[in-house]
Design a protein around this motif. Structure first.
Motif, PDB file in Angstrom:
ATOM      1  N   SER A 127      29.416  51.418  45.006  1.00 29.10           N
ATOM      2  CA  SER A 127      28.557  50.368  44.443  1.00 29.10           C
ATOM      3  C   SER A 127      27.341  50.972  43.746  1.00 29.10           C
ATOM      4  O   SER A 127      26.961  50.553  42.637  1.00 29.10           O
ATOM      5  CB  SER A 127      28.107  49.403  45.547  1.00 29.10           C
ATOM      6  N   TRP A 177      30.232  42.341  42.779  1.00 29.28           N
ATOM      7  CA  TRP A 177      30.825  42.914  41.556  1.00 29.28           C
ATOM      8  C   TRP A 177      32.347  42.886  41.640  1.00 29.28           C
ATOM      9  O   TRP A 177      33.035  42.652  40.649  1.00 29.28           O
ATOM     10  CB  TRP A 177      30.316  44.337  41.393  1.00 29.28           C
ATOM     11  N   GLY A 178      32.875  43.148  42.846  1.00 28.44           N
ATOM     12  CA  GLY A 178      34.317  43.194  43.022  1.00 28.44           C
ATOM     13  C   GLY A 178      34.662  43.531  44.465  1.00 28.44           C
ATOM     14  O   GLY A 178      33.807  43.467  45.363  1.00 28.44           O
ATOM     15  N   ILE A 211      28.475  52.562  40.498  1.00 30.84           N
ATOM     16  CA  ILE A 211      28.770  51.535  39.492  1.00 30.84           C
ATOM     17  C   ILE A 211      27.476  51.040  38.859  1.00 30.84           C
ATOM     18  O   ILE A 211      27.350  50.941  37.631  1.00 30.84           O
ATOM     19  CB  ILE A 211      29.543  50.371  40.143  1.00 30.84           C
ATOM     20  N   ASP A 246      35.150  38.779  36.685  1.00 33.28           N
ATOM     21  CA  ASP A 246      34.528  38.560  35.387  1.00 33.28           C
ATOM     22  C   ASP A 246      33.454  37.484  35.529  1.00 33.28           C
ATOM     23  O   ASP A 246      33.161  37.017  36.638  1.00 33.28           O
ATOM     24  CB  ASP A 246      35.570  38.218  34.314  1.00 33.28           C
ATOM     25  N   CYS A 296      36.618  54.259  40.103  1.00 36.48           N
ATOM     26  CA  CYS A 296      37.431  53.299  40.853  1.00 36.48           C
ATOM     27  C   CYS A 296      38.750  53.926  41.288  1.00 36.48           C
ATOM     28  O   CYS A 296      39.227  53.669  42.407  1.00 36.48           O
ATOM     29  CB  CYS A 296      37.671  52.054  39.992  1.00 36.48           C
ATOM     30  N   ARG A 329      26.603  44.851  43.179  1.00 35.11           N
ATOM     31  CA  ARG A 329      25.723  45.415  42.160  1.00 35.11           C
ATOM     32  C   ARG A 329      24.445  44.587  42.138  1.00 35.11           C
ATOM     33  O   ARG A 329      24.473  43.403  41.822  1.00 35.11           O
ATOM     34  CB  ARG A 329      26.381  45.400  40.779  1.00 35.11           C
ATOM     35  N   TYR A 372      39.297  45.613  42.557  1.00 35.18           N
ATOM     36  CA  TYR A 372      39.421  44.276  41.973  1.00 35.18           C
ATOM     37  C   TYR A 372      38.042  43.892  41.438  1.00 35.18           C
ATOM     38  O   TYR A 372      37.064  43.870  42.188  1.00 35.18           O
ATOM     39  CB  TYR A 372      39.869  43.347  43.095  1.00 35.18           C
ATOM     40  N   ARG A 373      37.944  43.617  40.136  1.00 36.20           N
ATOM     41  CA  ARG A 373      36.644  43.330  39.520  1.00 36.20           C
ATOM     42  C   ARG A 373      36.604  41.882  39.043  1.00 36.20           C
ATOM     43  O   ARG A 373      37.535  41.391  38.408  1.00 36.20           O
ATOM     44  CB  ARG A 373      36.410  44.268  38.337  1.00 36.20           C
TER      45      ARG A 373
END
Length: 744
Positions: free
Chosen positions: A308, A279-280, A311, A174, A152, A274, A171-172
């Motif tokens: 991506s 994912w973000g 990841i 949750d 990242c 993902r 930026y991820r």
């Protein structure tokens, strides 16, 4: 909500989640769009930013594509006719009068074809090929990135270099769709947001879905004046036009006010997916208005797609490794339970494994009114009270888990220090029988970008504070992840099958192993299906391009093609090695007494081609017989000897020594060379998947070989380690435990 931009108009935040952001009825003022009816390719709506375009060419409404804009798009008719629904196609650059070469894209949505013409940006690259050196540097950098965090960081740095924007964040999301900034690259113009969290309400669900569908979005000026979409008279009553895929699509006034409150004049985002899910984001900001050219955005989109994939690959590999480690723990627990009718006592004889199975600090086994505690737990009366509460709860399946037990059950506040988190499996349909694991309270400080507790009600503007707001989180443990939960469920299946139902011990164990094999097979298939095919396509289409256009390509373009093919082939090799690594854990072991000396000599003979033309001094003494799987041991020697040959390539007088030592319990074998060696500070990385201490330009390889060595020796009950010094060679050791009678 109106699409007109006015900072003084109050904004109804209560309706943001349902705002028609796909059909704003306007575009940003940096070009034009023509909405065509697919059958006739006649313009039925248009949004044109510059009045002089209308003055020069007339209103395109009601005219076929061949006759609008002075016939500039007539050559596009065959391509537009052939477009399938839901597709986007780049049509190249097209000069529109004195306004420069516009980037032209076409989108097919249902029966509409939307032609989008984006005005040029001064000094923009002429093509994506102009940006290839930057993309290549990114690809080279991520090959060396061992962790997700470093991936990242690299992406943030390279995208800021490409765009020249003031700040780039990764930026991820949750599981609750709150976002956390996990990487950042910036200058001193905008403040740092690194490690800040942002609440789910900042990006509503429908906006997230649009991010999932469109990988890149640009807002060049937070004070732009939207250009309305004007319809032909006959289409005035038709449903609103869906502008979802249009780059110039106007955005919500709430979001523009949000940007102004943030102090950002321009923003761009690149979606990170993902397995098809969001994912973000790579979120880019600039203090002043700024347009990012089309080809630069395309390069950023390519970087986002590669990130991506990386990841997904790293998270999958980590997940598989964790599951393999947990299954090894489960096998030890099952071995304790084998033949023992008192499974409670059997589990308790290996307390370390019982806790390590779910990475817990304490565990309790409750069966037929009896309670046994292990590690840090609530008291027995508290555990029994918890079991009664669990038995009364309605939850799906035979698993219960939470990291916030006191918020669900008030009585748990009394023992939150040792059991804020609980993971429980029910092991009987008749009795209140449970195995419970506990995690203690973890008091931590979470930094939010503004107070997330402030809720918008009524007619309000978006929040104005983005200062770091600290929240102290109490009465929560570390969360239980999917690996923890699956490990608990698999243990439950083993207990039920082996002990409570008194099934045959080997049948139950085989069931667990079959489940493990199916998961690894699914992983292998996923990798081969999702990753190998795209790499083959890259190689195949690049070779087709070479065959069909090589005479028209200059030397730089040919070099670009060669690099693409080499990179794709290298990535394919990585995938193949990963498949081999995952299959190693599934293969059965057939241990026999074998001649280690003959095996080493045979492997060395088969490696002759690896050092043809080189003079290597070999030292191979007589080695003892061992009890092991010959196929697996052959792979161990092949990897160690091949590495020694490879890393002595630049040594003037290379020497490779195979040796043996014996302790009271095991045979110790080693391979020593006088090659380039390694720094002992990084010795712990040697046997990990994809861990390399040398750049691929210096020594070929994928970083899987030593991981396979470690896995094979571990399956034999042995150990692996290494010693080395930079410039002075390395020694790799492995052990094979004695079979019964071997050490006599």
């Amino acid at each position: 909500m109106s699409s007109r931009n006015s900072s003084h108009i109050p904004l109804d935040l209560s309706s943001c989640a349902s705002e028609p952001i796909r059909t704003p009825g306007a575009i940003q003022p940096y070009g034009m769009i023509l909405v065509l009816e697919h059958g006739s390719l006649t313009v039925k709506a248009r949004a044109i930013a510059r009045a002089e375009v209308l003055e020069a060419y007339g209103d395109p409404l009601g005219h076929p594509i061949d006759r609008v804009l002075g016939g500039a798009l007539a050559h596009c008719r065959p391509l537009l006719d052939a477009m399938d629904a839901g597709t986007t196609q780049f049509l190249g650059a097209q000069a529109i009068g004195a306004h420069g070469a516009h980037q032209v894209l076409a989108h097919r949505i249902g029966e509409d074809v939307i032609v989008e013409l984006e005005e040029p940006v001064a000094g923009e690259p002429g093509s994506l090929e102009d940006l290839y050196p930057s993309i290549r540097r990114f690809l080279e950098a991520i090959e060396r990135a061992p962790t997700l965090a470093e991936l990242c960081d690299i992406a943030a740095t390279h995208i800021r270099q490409l765009t020249g924007l003031d700040r780039v964040l990764v930026y991820r999301f949750d599981e609750d769709w709150n976002g956390a900034v996990v990487a950042e690259d910036r200058n001193d113009v905008l403040p740092s947001y690194l490690d800040l969290r942002f609440p789910e309400s900042d990006i509503p669900a429908q906006a997230r879905e649009l991010y999932r569908q469109n990988r890149v979005r640009l807002i060049a000026d937070n004070n732009y004046q939207p250009v309305p979409l004007v319809r032909a008279a006959g289409d005035a009553a038709a449903p609103p036009t869906d502008l979802s895929p249009v780059s110039l699509r106007s955005v919500s006034p709430v979001h523009l006010q949000y940007m102004r409150n943030m102090g950002t004049g321009a923003s761009m985002s690149v979606s990170l997916l993902r397995e098809g899910q969001l994912w973000g984001l790579i979120s880019c900001h600039n203090q002043q208005p700024r347009r990012v050219p089309y080809h630069v955005r395309t390069a950023c989109e390519f970087i986002g797609q590669i990130l991506s994939l990386q990841i997904a690959l790293k998270e999958r590999a980590l997940g598989v490794e964790q599951r393999i480690a947990r299954r090894a723990i489960q096998v030890r627990l099952l071995a304790r339970m084998a033949g023992d009718q008192d499974f409670m006592a059997a589990l308790g004889r290996d307390q370390h494994s019982l806790l390590a199975l779910t990475e817990s600090a304490g565990a309790a086994i409750v069966h037929r009114g009896e309670c046994i505690l292990h590690g840090e737990c609530p008291s027995q009366p508290q555990v029994m009270q918890l079991v009664q509460w669990l038995a009364a709860q309605q939850h799906e399946g035979d698993l219960f888990f939470t990291e916030r037990l006191p918020s669900l059950w008030r009585e748990a506040d009394a023992f939150a220090d040792v059991a804020s988190g609980v993971l429980a499996i029910s092991i009987s349909q008749v009795h209140d029988s449970f195995v419970l694991w506990f995690r203690p309270e973890v008091v931590r400080t979470v930094r939010w970008g503004g107070d997330p507790r402030k809720e918008a009600t009524g007619m309000l503007t978006p929040r104005t504070s983005f200062e770091g707001w600290k929240e102290t989180v109490r009465r929560q443990s570390l969360p239980w992840n999917a690996v923890d939960r699956d490990a608990a469920l698999e243990l439950r299946a083993a207990i039920v099958d082996i002990v409570l139902r008194k099934a045959e011990e080997m049948a139950a164990l085989n069931e667990q192993l079959l489940r493990s094999n199916k998961e690894l097979e699914a992983f292998s298939y996923s990798v081969s299906h999702d990753l190998r095919a795209p790499f083959r396509h890259i190689v195949g289409y690049s070779e087709l391009l070479w065959a069909s256009a090589s005479e028209r390509l200059n030397d730089s373009e040919k070099r670009f093609l060669d690099t693409i093919v080499e990179s794709a082939q290298s990535a394919g090799t990585l995938v193949d090695d990963l498949l081999s690594f995952s299959q190693m854990g599934r293969s059965t072991m057939g241990q026999i007494s074998m001649d280690m000396t003959a095996l080493v000599e045979d492997v060395r003979h088969k490696l002759d081609m690896e050092y043809a033309g080189r003079s290597i001094q070999w030292q191979v003494p007589s080695l003892p017989r061992v009890q092991a799987d010959p196929g697996m041991l052959r792979l161990v020697w092949q990897n160690l000897l091949a590495n020694a040959i490879k890393f002595t390539r630049d040594t003037p007088q290379p020497m490779i020594e195979v040796g043996h030592q014996r302790s009271d319990t095991e045979d110790v074998f080693f391979v020593r060379d006088n090659g380039c060696g390694f720094d002992m500070r990084y010795v712990d990385k040697l046997f990990g998947v994809f861990q390399r201490l040398h750049h691929s330009d210096e020594y070929e390889g994928t970083g899987i070989g030593l991981a396979n060595v470690h896995r094979i020796i571990t399956r034999h009950g042995g150990r692996t380690w290494a010693e080395g010094e930079v410039g002075s060679g390395a020694t790799f050791f492995f052990t094979i435990p004695f079979a019964t009678g071997d050490n006599l």
